[in-house]
Write an enzyme that holds these catalytic residues in place. Structure first.
Site, PDB file in Angstrom:
ATOM      1  N   TYR A   1       0.796  -1.232   0.000  1.00 43.40           N
ATOM      2  CA  TYR A   1       0.000   0.000   0.000  1.00 43.40           C
ATOM      3  C   TYR A   1       0.829   1.283   0.000  1.00 43.40           C
ATOM      4  O   TYR A   1       0.461   2.253  -0.671  1.00 43.40           O
ATOM      5  CB  TYR A   1      -1.010  -0.028   1.155  1.00 43.40           C
TER       6      TYR A   1
ATOM      7  N   GLU B   1      -8.652  -6.816   4.473  1.00 41.78           N
ATOM      8  CA  GLU B   1      -7.910  -7.897   3.827  1.00 41.78           C
ATOM      9  C   GLU B   1      -7.157  -8.750   4.832  1.00 41.78           C
ATOM     10  O   GLU B   1      -7.044  -9.975   4.649  1.00 41.78           O
ATOM     11  CB  GLU B   1      -6.965  -7.310   2.777  1.00 41.78           C
TER      12      GLU B   1
END
Length: 407
Positions: A95, A137
């Site tokens: 990310y 997630e």
């Protein structure tokens, strides 16, 4: 928590993202892969080339900007995307890479139209949005890791059988190389297959629906050979058809996806599929036949002709196990007179015969097919919440998928 000023700035950028979002995300992916080519081992190259991945990300950015002060509204979409991320092996550490290149892409595409204050606000907002994805997630990774027979990331499986279902679709039966038990999965879920194809620099990933019910001691995927005129041959589908045989190994991820059937429900269920879109329906139909054979089931399928019609005999056998099941087959150009139940496409007039109160409708197939089916059902008065569908590829709505196809 974001400040009121940051929220105000982010919301003010929504119109720009609506207009130029895909331009930004297309540039972003090119930039990120140039800086981090190792990520090409994770992302589906075909979805990049077709414009689907940039379109999906642009939609996510626009939605996040519009609802930055009520991110809980994003959770359903985040979960759908999260399933795909978990299946591909996208992790927390990816990310920051995405954030760095996304902000740079915004600046490079928008130029002087985006100020330092706006970029700073987006940097703060991205941190918050990314945390939502990371948390969702991580729960998914923990769930599969803790499930009996489950595993994180990829695991080697052995092809124990290879069955030709039609002229274009072949099934692969897979069992774990370590002989471990298989985790239970929901009918309609998919797995990611990761392969190394000769001549390709990077690993290739493709997601394929599981085409049989859970609990049978194997996973089955049914793959269409992608080889159409004026289009490049599918690298992975042709590799599987031509190079993978019984005894060979494939790396796969744990089952994922939220396009699933609640087998225990008693309401009528109507499956509507076109071409290879039949694969998740086969998992659902097998599951109903095993667990709820008294449920009312209608199986509507469209194929070009008999030669490319997969699972015909299997569907007939499953229908014999149902107390209230019926099939309806449409051939665009049948090879033999009298084959199927209808010549031509599935029209609104055809669907009207099967409309049932309180039924659930599951749809899968090529984009134009799904567009026509969904719009026809809506015109026939079917409630939106009763229409279930999923595109093969990134998480997109019907309108976004149409845009991606145009791109």
């Amino acid at each position: 928590m974001l400040s009121k000023r940051t929220i105000q700035i982010i919301k003010s950028t929504a119109p720009v993202l609506a207009e130029r979002g895909t331009e930004i995300t297309t540039h972003f992916y090119k930039r990120m892969f140039s800086n981090h080519p190792e990520l090409l081992n994770i992302f589906n190259h075909a979805n990049q080339e077709k414009g689907r991945q940039p379109t999906a990300l642009a939609n996510t950015l626009y939605t996040a900007a519009s609802h930055i002060d009520e991110l809980e509204k994003l959770i359903p979409a985040v979960k759908q995307i999260g399933h795909k991320h978990r299946s591909l092996g996208i992790k927390k550490e990816h990310y920051p890479i995405v954030g760095e290149n996304l902000l740079a892409a915004m600046k490079e595409v928008l130029g002087n139209a985006i100020t330092d204050e706006v970029l700073k606000a987006w940097e703060e907002a991205y941190g918050v949005i990314a945390k939502v994805f990371i948390d969702v997630e991580q729960e998914m990774y923990d769930e599969v890791d803790n499930k009996e027979g489950g595993w994180k990331d990829f695991k080697p499986f052995v092809v124990v059988d290879k069955v030709k279902e039609s002229d274009v679709i072949t099934s692969f039966y897979l069992k774990p190389k370590d002989d471990d038990i298989l985790p239970e999965f929901l009918p309609g879920q998919y797995i990611t297959v990761r392969v190394k194809v000769d001549g390709e620099q990077y690993l290739l990933n493709r997601q394929y629906s599981l085409s049989d019910a859970s609990g049978k001691g194997y996973f089955r995927i049914s793959v269409k050979r992608e080889a159409e005129p004026n289009k490049p041959n599918g690298k992975v589908s042709n590799f599987l058809h031509d190079q993978i045989n019984v005894g060979d190994e494939l790396e796969i991820s744990s089952p994922a996806g939220d396009f699933t059937l609640d087998v225990k429900k008693d309401s009528p269920v109507i499956f509507i599929s076109g071409g290879v879109g039949v694969t998740p329906m086969m998992s659902m139909l097998n599951a109903v036949a095993l667990e709820n054979p008294n449920r009312s089931v209608t199986f509507i399928h469209a194929a070009k002709n008999e030669a490319v019609h997969a699972f015909q005999h299997e569907v007939e056998e499953l229908m014999e196990k149902l107390s209230n099941g019926q099939t309806f087959i449409c051939y665009e150009k049948p090879q033999n007179m009298g084959s199927g139940d209808h010549i031509g496409y599935i029209s609104k007039d055809v669907l009207e015969k099967f409309i049932t109160d309180e039924a659930d409708y599951y749809i899968c197939g090529p984009v134009p097919f799904m567009q026509a089916m969904i719009e026809s059902l809506q015109e026939l008065g079917v409630r939106q919440e009763s229409i279930h569908y999923e595109f093969f590829g990134p998480a997109l709505t019907l309108e976004q998928m149409k845009e991606a196809v145009i791109v």
